[in-house]
Write a protein that holds these residues in place. Structure first.
Motif, PDB file in Angstrom:
ATOM      1  N   LEU A 164     -34.679 -95.299  30.730  1.00 34.71           N
ATOM      2  CA  LEU A 164     -35.588 -96.400  30.399  1.00 34.71           C
ATOM      3  C   LEU A 164     -35.064 -97.249  29.251  1.00 34.71           C
ATOM      4  O   LEU A 164     -35.163 -98.490  29.282  1.00 34.71           O
ATOM      5  N   LEU A 165     -34.510 -96.606  28.230  1.00 37.40           N
ATOM      6  CA  LEU A 165     -34.143 -97.322  27.010  1.00 37.40           C
ATOM      7  C   LEU A 165     -32.686 -97.736  26.942  1.00 37.40           C
ATOM      8  O   LEU A 165     -32.334 -98.555  26.082  1.00 37.40           O
ATOM      9  N   GLU A 166     -31.836 -97.189  27.793  1.00 36.75           N
ATOM     10  CA  GLU A 166     -30.409 -97.502  27.685  1.00 36.75           C
ATOM     11  C   GLU A 166     -30.111 -98.988  27.850  1.00 36.75           C
ATOM     12  O   GLU A 166     -29.338 -99.555  27.067  1.00 36.75           O
ATOM     13  N   PRO A 167     -30.683 -99.699  28.860  1.00 42.51           N
ATOM     14  CA  PRO A 167     -30.386-101.150  28.958  1.00 42.51           C
ATOM     15  C   PRO A 167     -30.814-101.928  27.712  1.00 42.51           C
ATOM     16  O   PRO A 167     -30.079-102.801  27.247  1.00 42.51           O
ATOM     17  N   MET A 168     -31.999-101.610  27.163  1.00 41.04           N
ATOM     18  CA  MET A 168     -32.454-102.323  25.973  1.00 41.04           C
ATOM     19  C   MET A 168     -31.571-102.005  24.766  1.00 41.04           C
ATOM     20  O   MET A 168     -31.267-102.891  23.960  1.00 41.04           O
ATOM     21  N   TYR A 169     -31.153-100.746  24.653  1.00 44.34           N
ATOM     22  CA  TYR A 169     -30.301-100.366  23.522  1.00 44.34           C
ATOM     23  C   TYR A 169     -28.941-101.056  23.608  1.00 44.34           C
ATOM     24  O   TYR A 169     -28.425-101.564  22.590  1.00 44.34           O
ATOM     25  N   LEU A 170     -28.362-101.101  24.797  1.00 41.35           N
ATOM     26  CA  LEU A 170     -27.063-101.755  24.940  1.00 41.35           C
ATOM     27  C   LEU A 170     -27.167-103.254  24.674  1.00 41.35           C
ATOM     28  O   LEU A 170     -26.266-103.849  24.079  1.00 41.35           O
ATOM     29  N   THR A 171     -28.267-103.864  25.113  1.00 47.92           N
ATOM     30  CA  THR A 171     -28.463-105.293  24.830  1.00 47.92           C
ATOM     31  C   THR A 171     -28.618-105.529  23.337  1.00 47.92           C
ATOM     32  O   THR A 171     -28.053-106.482  22.777  1.00 47.92           O
ATOM     33  N   PHE A 172     -29.380-104.676  22.680  1.00 44.76           N
ATOM     34  CA  PHE A 172     -29.560-104.808  21.233  1.00 44.76           C
ATOM     35  C   PHE A 172     -28.245-104.573  20.492  1.00 44.76           C
ATOM     36  O   PHE A 172     -27.963-105.226  19.486  1.00 44.76           O
ATOM     37  N   LEU A 173     -27.411-103.665  21.009  1.00 49.41           N
ATOM     38  CA  LEU A 173     -26.160-103.346  20.339  1.00 49.41           C
ATOM     39  C   LEU A 173     -25.153-104.487  20.434  1.00 49.41           C
ATOM     40  O   LEU A 173     -24.223-104.570  19.627  1.00 49.41           O
ATOM     41  N   THR A 174     -25.309-105.382  21.394  1.00 46.31           N
ATOM     42  CA  THR A 174     -24.395-106.517  21.512  1.00 46.31           C
ATOM     43  C   THR A 174     -24.709-107.628  20.519  1.00 46.31           C
ATOM     44  O   THR A 174     -23.890-108.528  20.344  1.00 46.31           O
ATOM     45  N   THR A 175     -25.862-107.582  19.879  1.00 48.37           N
ATOM     46  CA  THR A 175     -26.213-108.618  18.916  1.00 48.37           C
ATOM     47  C   THR A 175     -25.566-108.333  17.561  1.00 48.37           C
ATOM     48  O   THR A 175     -25.179-107.198  17.257  1.00 48.37           O
ATOM     49  N   HIS A 176     -25.474-109.384  16.768  1.00 50.06           N
ATOM     50  CA  HIS A 176     -24.892-109.244  15.425  1.00 50.06           C
ATOM     51  C   HIS A 176     -25.746-108.345  14.547  1.00 50.06           C
ATOM     52  O   HIS A 176     -25.225-107.491  13.816  1.00 50.06           O
ATOM     53  N   SER A 177     -27.063-108.488  14.627  1.00 46.55           N
ATOM     54  CA  SER A 177     -27.947-107.634  13.835  1.00 46.55           C
ATOM     55  C   SER A 177     -27.872-106.189  14.294  1.00 46.55           C
ATOM     56  O   SER A 177     -27.939-105.260  13.470  1.00 46.55           O
ATOM     57  N   GLY A 178     -27.751-105.967  15.598  1.00 49.08           N
ATOM     58  CA  GLY A 178     -27.628-104.608  16.100  1.00 49.08           C
ATOM     59  C   GLY A 178     -26.387-103.907  15.586  1.00 49.08           C
ATOM     60  O   GLY A 178     -26.425-102.723  15.224  1.00 49.08           O
ATOM     61  N   GLN A 179     -25.265-104.620  15.550  1.00 48.32           N
ATOM     62  CA  GLN A 179     -24.046-104.036  15.000  1.00 48.32           C
ATOM     63  C   GLN A 179     -24.220-103.673  13.531  1.00 48.32           C
ATOM     64  O   GLN A 179     -23.766-102.611  13.087  1.00 48.32           O
ATOM     65  N   ARG A 180     -24.875-104.519  12.773  1.00 49.03           N
ATOM     66  CA  ARG A 180     -25.037-104.256  11.342  1.00 49.03           C
ATOM     67  C   ARG A 180     -26.046-103.144  11.074  1.00 49.03           C
ATOM     68  O   ARG A 180     -25.973-102.477  10.044  1.00 49.03           O
TER      69      ARG A 180
END
Length: 512
Positions: free
Chosen positions: A365-381
């Protein structure tokens, strides 16, 4: 010889006797202060080093057939003191020449491995057994803000070709990328310098598809370019390796420990229940489920169940009527019961999603949302230690919607939660003290670009009494989308008037 004075022993005895008293008078450690101290130690942990690992695959469409000597990888970045930091490692010579492609070479054989290892050791970097693999180590924030330079070296240095790749734009931590980089002359002539700068391109790809990003041309025109006029390129696989933030790593370790405990308890309980119900492998030590219906105890349970169910069905309308009439008086009790129910449900859900089956469902359920969030600049930081931690407002901005309908729903929800304090006249104002900073962050993330001071209005509206009715979030939505909606409405009205006038003129013309 005079005897030693006895005060030494007495002093030691008094010291010994005083130590238990001092330990007993020492106050016990405060758990809150201990937790704060551990949290500060985690947050202030030193930054770990990261690595850029690049595997050079091939060099395509070079200007001539001369064999390059090596490929050099280096980086440069601006530090806080303004000093440019640089480092470099290099491969060995190409392994072979491409048979089906002119002036192209591939890397990656055993040839030159000794030379590459010696060069990497001399430069202070970790050596590797792959002659086409380059590794640079530095603090992860420095690597994340740096620019990587790849240089294709020739015996004649005037033929050297270079390409630059900005890490923050093209790479993500712990995610391999396949890149095709356009190579330009290291020392361009005056006639070709402007052309090289204007046509600077970075080709990025995944494992299955290659796409081109160009400053002055789209990918379609580039992909249909003639094969005879291809620029020299360097093809490689690159990965930015780095650790999680200390607090994220601590949460991951804590979660893994918790999941391990849950798995052990679950396996023990399930094994015991299976042994009791189904018996051992021979089936002689357990209870047979097919015989449970024949037990008299099971049938006797129906005697109290049927009358209780009948009474519950008959009394249900009466209970509902009493609740409707007395809801103003029973509201605090209902809220208490609702809070208890939500707490029990949350704990039960957390326990279920800690099991193997629950973790599997939650992962899907959460993997697509987590991967999308991880591609953002804020997610990386947030996840990785790549620099200063993002502010709560930038974090909220990364996850909140940006469209008109999404912002409308979010704004209505923010104002509804802020006005919900009127349901409990006295206790509601205490809720506003906790909701006020959250509302300020959300409103700032939504409308800071349009109305920078609106977040302070939202804060004061929640803090001051009897001001929760002000729809601060909706004010920002109206300010951002209201003029566009009015302009569109005016355009449609004007179009309708024009169409009506033309129809009227056509009807008058037909009557004549």
């Amino acid at each position: 010889m005079a005897p030693e004075p006895p005060h030494a022993n007495s002093s030691s005895s008094s010291t010994t006797s005083a130590s238990p008293g001092s330990s007993q008078s020492r106050p016990p450690p405060d758990p809150l202060q201990s937790t704060i101290k551990v949290a500060k130690a985690i947050m202030n942990a030193p930054t770990s080093n990261g690595q850029i690992v690049a595997t050079i695959l091939s060099a395509y469409d070079l200007p001539d057939g001369e064999v390059p000597t090596s490929v050099t990888m280096s980086y440069f970045a601006e530090t806080k003191s303004g000093i440019r930091v640089s480092n470099e490692v290099n491969t060995g010579p190409p392994a072979a020449k491409h048979r089906d492609h002119a002036n192209s070479f591939k890397f990656g054989s055993a040839a030159g491995s000794a030379k590459n290892a010696a060069a990497n050791s001399a430069s202070g970097n970790e050596s590797n057994n792959k002659p086409n693999q380059l590794i640079l180590s530095a603090p992860l924030p420095t690597l994340f803000e740096s620019t990587i330079v790849f240089k294709l070296n020739y015996a004649d240095t005037s033929k050297n070709l270079v390409s630059k790749c900005k890490v923050q734009t093209n790479l993500r931590v712990n995610e391999p990328q396949w890149l095709i980089l356009n190579l330009d002359p290291e020392f361009p002539s005056s006639s070709t310098e402007n052309i090289s700068n204007q046509n600077e391109r970075v080709y990025t790809s995944s494992a299955s598809r290659i796409s081109c990003y160009s400053k002055n041309s789209n990918s379609a025109s580039t992909s249909t370019a003639s094969l005879d006029n291809q620029p020299p390129t360097l093809r490689l696989k690159i990965n930015l390796l780095g650790p999680h933030r200390p607090e994220i790593a601590a949460l991951i370790n804590l979660g893994n420990a918790w999941f391990g405990v849950v798995d052990v308890v679950t396996d023990t309980v399930v094994g015991t229940a299976t042994h009791m119900v189904g018996g051992s492998a021979g089936g002689n030590n357990g209870l047979d489920l097919a015989k449970w219906k024949d037990l008299p105890v099971v049938k006797l349970l129906l005697v109290p169940t049927v009358p209780l169910a009948t009474v519950a069905v008959v009394c249900a309308p009466i209970v509902v009527g009493v609740l409707i009439v007395g809801i103003p008086f029973l509201l605090p009790l209902l809220l208490l019961l609702l809070s208890i129910t939500l707490t029990i449900g949350t704990l039960s859900s957390a326990l279920y999603f800690s099991t193997r089956q629950g973790r599997t469902k939650l992962h899907h359920l959460l993997e697509p949302m987590y991967l999308t969030f991880l591609t953002t600049h804020s997610g990386q930081r947030i996840i990785y230690d790549v620099g200063p931690r993002p502010s709560p407002q930038s974090l909220a901005k990364a996850v909140l919607p940006t469209g008109m309908i999404g912002k409308l729903i979010t704004s209505l929800l923010i104002d509804f939660i802020g006005s919900a304090s009127y349901l409990i006249p006295l206790l509601g104002e205490a809720f506003d003290l906790t909701w006020a900073p959250t509302s300020m962050i959300l409103v700032g993330a939504l409308y800071d670009d349009i109305m920078p001071n609106l977040k302070y209005v939202a804060l004061m509206e929640e803090l001051l009494p009897l001001t929760d009715w002000i729809p601060s979030a909706m004010l920002g939505w109206v300010r951002e989308f209201g003029p566009g909606i009015l302009e569109e409405w005016r355009g449609r009205v004007q179009g309708m008037k024009t169409a009506g006038r033309r129809e009227k003129e056509a009807l008058v013309h037909m009557m004549r």
